[in-house]
Write an enzyme that holds these catalytic residues in place. Structure first.
Site, short mmCIF file in Angstrom:
data_model
loop_
_atom_site.label_atom_id
_atom_site.label_comp_id
_atom_site.label_asym_id
_atom_site.label_seq_id
_atom_site.Cartn_x
_atom_site.Cartn_y
_atom_site.Cartn_z
N GLU A 65 37.40 65.65 33.46
CA GLU A 65 37.33 64.43 34.28
C GLU A 65 38.17 63.29 33.75
O GLU A 65 38.71 62.48 34.50
CB GLU A 65 35.87 63.98 34.43
CG GLU A 65 35.02 64.84 35.35
CD GLU A 65 34.42 66.08 34.68
OE1 GLU A 65 34.85 66.43 33.55
OE2 GLU A 65 33.52 66.70 35.27
N GLU A 116 29.13 71.63 34.67
CA GLU A 116 27.87 70.87 34.64
C GLU A 116 26.77 71.60 35.40
O GLU A 116 25.61 71.61 35.00
CB GLU A 116 28.10 69.46 35.22
CG GLU A 116 29.02 68.63 34.32
CD GLU A 116 29.39 67.30 34.93
OE1 GLU A 116 30.04 67.30 36.00
OE2 GLU A 116 29.03 66.26 34.36
N1 3HC Z 1 38.67 69.78 44.08
C1 3HC Z 1 39.44 70.01 45.14
N2 3HC Z 1 40.57 70.72 45.12
C2 3HC Z 1 40.94 71.22 43.93
C3 3HC Z 1 40.19 71.01 42.76
C4 3HC Z 1 38.99 70.25 42.87
N3 3HC Z 1 38.21 70.01 41.81
N4 3HC Z 1 40.83 71.60 41.73
C5 3HC Z 1 41.93 72.18 42.25
N5 3HC Z 1 41.99 71.94 43.58
C6 3HC Z 1 43.01 72.43 44.50
C7 3HC Z 1 44.39 71.89 44.22
O1 3HC Z 1 44.56 70.63 44.82
C8 3HC Z 1 45.28 72.95 44.82
O2 3HC Z 1 45.27 72.76 46.20
P1 3HC Z 1 46.55 73.16 47.08
O3 3HC Z 1 46.75 74.61 46.88
O4 3HC Z 1 46.15 72.75 48.45
O5 3HC Z 1 47.67 72.36 46.52
C9 3HC Z 1 44.51 74.23 44.55
O6 3HC Z 1 43.16 73.82 44.27
C10 3HC Z 1 45.02 75.03 43.39
O7 3HC Z 1 45.15 74.16 42.29
P2 3HC Z 1 46.31 74.38 41.23
O8 3HC Z 1 47.61 74.44 41.89
O9 3HC Z 1 46.10 73.36 40.16
O10 3HC Z 1 45.93 75.85 40.70
P3 3HC Z 1 45.84 76.43 39.25
O11 3HC Z 1 45.35 77.79 39.40
O12 3HC Z 1 47.10 76.16 38.51
O13 3HC Z 1 44.70 75.55 38.48
C11 3HC Z 1 42.58 74.49 38.13
C12 3HC Z 1 43.37 75.58 38.90
C13 3HC Z 1 42.59 74.81 36.64
C14 3HC Z 1 41.19 74.45 38.66
C15 3HC Z 1 43.30 73.14 38.34
O14 3HC Z 1 43.49 72.95 39.72
C16 3HC Z 1 42.56 71.95 37.83
O15 3HC Z 1 42.67 71.62 36.66
N6 3HC Z 1 41.82 71.27 38.71
C17 3HC Z 1 41.17 70.05 38.38
C18 3HC Z 1 39.81 70.34 37.89
C19 3HC Z 1 39.08 69.04 37.66
O16 3HC Z 1 39.62 68.02 37.32
N7 3HC Z 1 37.77 69.11 37.85
C20 3HC Z 1 36.91 67.99 37.67
C21 3HC Z 1 36.65 67.41 39.00
S1 3HC Z 1 35.82 65.90 38.85
C22 3HC Z 1 34.21 66.37 38.68
O17 3HC Z 1 33.88 67.52 38.61
C23 3HC Z 1 33.29 65.22 38.67
C24 3HC Z 1 31.95 65.61 38.18
O18 3HC Z 1 31.87 65.43 36.80
C25 3HC Z 1 30.88 64.79 38.84
#
Ligand code: 3HC
Ligand code: NAI
Length: 695
Positions: free
Chosen positions: A126, A106
């Protein structure tokens, strides 16, 4: 923003998003971006600004750990950052690599230009957290890639490789090679050509047939969404991108939906799962940098139900497996089952012939322990008899190479005892897979008293490689999952004696959200398994009470789906459960024999007794240190036992209901029949009294 994250390259300012591990847009990073944008705009020598990510992501989105905390809203919030970027007088170029997700995407959409490295994962995920994109994603993405494609991405949350979007207005250019150099070269062009700033918000959506499409989308999404409100809200918000008076009105629709969703228990449950799954892989006293053992070759002993499924996990991950049996016939049968499973995937189009062949080529069937000499990890899945386990582990101790990890898939036996059959108990661990082992996500890693830390660290990493959710359990009867389900099954049996029929119990629990009620589950797993365990218990713990109904059912030869009849009847090739009069008569007779007057039992009582019996046992498990944390228990139940996802697992559910309410209900049941099972576990009573929660 620290100076190392703001750099000047000639007339271009480069702002590096740097918040490991994934550059989540937490408060400090957001402040850094607005400061960087301001500084660049104030500097007369700067003519363009590049936003780029450090490390393994552009940005994974909003910092989920900040949700529902004041930091999430603290200025500059994500909306403010996006306004700063969008209203910058100087062109802002987002340079994406690896991961551009959620708020990260975004943010990029608010920039004036976007370039990307191939292979970057582009997503608005999300919805997987029970939310919708809340920083303009539902309004901007449809403008650059089209309504249908955007809606698909937003409703599924799936990631799309950047090169697949190269031809859309999302990207101005794809960059092969060094991304920063590419970004600087692109910035030079923008400056030299005096390109006008492009604002996605100003793009018009031209989609005359949108009403029909939106209706179609709603019809498709509704049944799949089940109890989750987010997917339909996504559709509403994308519709607003077309129908709202202007861009800001569309944003308002999105914002309201986001604020609504973030408070819902369904979103809390999904976020709990996201963090719980990652937390489960961490072991308190095993440092993250523990050196790992190399696992390149795996041995599996026993080619039965479990051995075959376990082997498939490794074959799927490209790891060679030697599968050992005692007799050629059993070995051939095991290999044939694996092949049949792959062929069925081939027929369904889920696997190519080439993959099938390469996986089968990694499988080496064997009748000789000599073939396990060079295995790095050996998993035993033979009959559940301690004498046989003893033979196998003594033999393994002789043949396995030093440093090999020796694992048992036992579901009920003492892993410490099994470790004691070897002279290397530190190398022994329980790996409790769930049936069907190639499908079920859950893996309980049973930590013996002597299990070495590097063995634990290694198997946790192996679990990730074979895509399992691994949860550490201490040694006890049933480990985490089955120890709890025993209480649940006991209550289900008592409910029959007191007034329910199997169908009523199953329906109530399924309405609550379980994939299957206890009796349908028993029919699927085989009622004889529980029967065998109870027979053992009658010897070992004669005071332990169970309903007789389960034993009577097995005495009728009704073992479940495998015999075509269990608590219900089944027709060949049909898994539908049809109530059976003889079974119901047996239940009624059982009440009579016990001298019980059957009563009408409410669905609420059914659900409370089944779920709170899980919660209470879980509290003991937590207190005894069998589970490391409450969320680990939730992961076990969500990934292995069909607990409703939208409720986040038994512990989060109990927290949501309120522990004092849970204890209060238990006190009520303690005054009823078999009240002895309703004594609140000390930890539960204590947390409830202190107004605390498990999680
Ligand atoms: N915020 C905080 N921490 C996050 C994060 C985020 N958005 N995404 C990942 N992390 C953290 C994980 O908790 C993990 O922490 P840890 O090592 O302490 O356990 C670390 O990052 C690594 O994550 P993964 O083990 O999942 O690592 P991968 O490399 O396999 O994957 C990724 C990375 C593809 C970014 C995956 O973590 C993922 O899908 N994350 C979620 C992304 C997400 O849902 N984003 C949307 C957030 S909501 C948002 O943006 C709202 C907005 O619209 C207003
Ligand atoms: P199974 O009976 O389907 O398979 C066991 C296999 O082991 C048979 O093929 C048998 O020939 C072979 N075997 C027996 N002794 C052997 C030996 N000494 N050397 C080599 N092979 C030998 O049993 P299943 O269901 O696969 O169970 C295996 C183990 O997994 C048991 O410990 C069980 O408790 C555990 N388990 C079973 C689950 C299930 O749902 N079936 C779930 C989780 C664990």
């Amino acid at each position: 923003m620290s100076s190392e994250n703001y750099a000047v390259h000639g007339n271009v300012a480069v702002i590096t998003l740097n918040n490991p591990p994934v550059n989540g847009l937490g408060h400090a990073l957001r402040s850094g971006i607005t400061e960087g944008i301001t500084r660049a705009n104030d500097d007369a020598g700067i003519q363009a600004i590049v936003l780029i990510g450090a490390g393994k992501a552009f940005s994974g989105g909003a910092d989920i750990t900040e949700f529902n905390t004041p930091a999430a809203l603290a200025e500059p919030n994500l909306h403010t950052v996006i306004n700063f970027v969008e209203s910058s007088d100087k062109p802002v170029i987002a340079a994406l690599h690896a991961v551009a997700m959620g708020g990260g995407l975004e943010l990029a959409l608010a920039c004036h230009f976007r370039i990307a490295a191939p292979g970057a994962k582009i997503a608005l995920p999300e919805v997987k957290l029970g939310l919708l994109p809340g920083a303009g994603g539902t309004q901007r993405l449809p403008r650059v890639i089209g309504v249908e494609a955007a809606l698909n991405m937003i409703v599924s949350g799936a990631d799309v490789p950047s090169e697949q979007l190269a031809k859309t207005a999302l990207f101005d250019e794809m960059i092969e090679g060094d991304l920063l150099q590419g970004a600087l070269a692109f910035a030079a062009k923008v400056v030299a050509e005096k390109r006008p700033l492009k604002l996605v918000r100003d793009m018009k959506i031209d989609y005359p047939g949108y009403e029909a499409f939106m209706q179609f989308a709603r019809n498709m999404v509704k049944p799949v969404a089940g109890p989750f409100p987010a997917p339909l809200k996504c559709v509403d918000a994308v519709a607003a991108a077309i129908t709202a008076k202007n861009f800001d009105e569309g944003l308002k629709v999105e914002r309201e939906a986001f604020l609504y969703l973030i408070q819902t228990p369904e979103s809390k449950a999904l976020r709990h799962f996201f963090f719980g799954e990652r937390a489960a892989s961490k072991i308190a006293d095993v440092p993250a940098d523990t050196p790992l053992r190399k696992i390149e070759k795996v041995g599996v002993i026993g080619a039965g139900t479990m051995g075959g499924g376990i082997s498939m996990n490794f074959l799927n991950a490209g790891i060679p497996v030697t599968m050992l049996e005692m007799k050629q016939e059993a070995l051939d049968k095991g290999v044939a089952t694996i092949r049949r499973n792959y062929e069925s995937s081939l027929k369904k189009g889920k696997l190519t012939q080439e993959k099938l062949d390469s996986r089968m080529a990694l499988l080496k069937p064997s009748l000789s322990y000599d073939d396990l000499k060079d295995a790095d990890l050996i998993i035993e899945a033979v009959f559940e008899e301690i004498g046989i386990k003893e033979q196998v582990f003594k033999k393994l101790d002789e043949v396995a190479k030093p440093g090999a990890i020796l694992a048992s898939n036992t579901s009920t036996l003492d892993v410490n005892k099994i470790a004691g059959f070897t002279k290397r108990p530190g190398d022994v661990v329980g790996l409790h897979f769930f049936s069907p082992a190639n499908v079920m996500k859950l893996l309980e890693v049973v930590r013996g008293a002597a299990t070495a830390k590097d063995v634990l660290a290694t198997v946790m990493q192996v679990a990730k490689k074979i895509r399992k959710t691994a949860v550490i359990s201490g040694v006890c009867d049933g480990f985490i999952g089955n120890r709890m389900i025993e209480q649940y099954g006991r209550q289900a049996g008592f409910l029959l004696e007191e007034g329910c029929l199997p169908e009523q119990v199953d329906k109530a629990v399924e309405k609550f959200g379980f994939a299957m009620g206890p009796f349908r589950m028993g029919d699927l797993a085989g009622n004889d398994i529980g029967w065998a365990i109870r027979k053992r218990r009658y010897q070992e713990r004669p005071n332990m009470k169970y309903s007789k109904t389960g034993d009577l059912l097995c005495e009728m030869g009704r073992y479940g789906q495998k015999t075509g009849a269990g608590w219900y009847d089944y027709k060949p090739g049909d898994r539908t459960a049809y109530p059976n009069q003889q079974v119901n008569d047996m239940v009624l007779q059982c009440s009579k024999d016990l001298g019980l007057e059957r009563r009408k039992i409410s669905d609420r009582e059914i659900v409370e007794r089944l779920v709170y019996s899980l919660v209470n046992e879980a509290a003991y498990i937590l207190e005894e240190g069998i589970a490391q944390r409450a969320s680990d228990i939730d992961m076990v139940y969500l990934t292995g036992y069909g607990f409703p996802f939208h409720r986040g697992g038994p512990m989060l559910y109990a927290d949501t209901v309120g522990l004092p309410n849970v204890v209060n209900a238990m006190r009520k049941y303690a005054r009823g029949r078999h009240g002895e099972f309703w004594k609140p576990a000390p930890l539960l009573a204590k947390l409830a009294a202190e107004g605390k929660t498990f999680n």
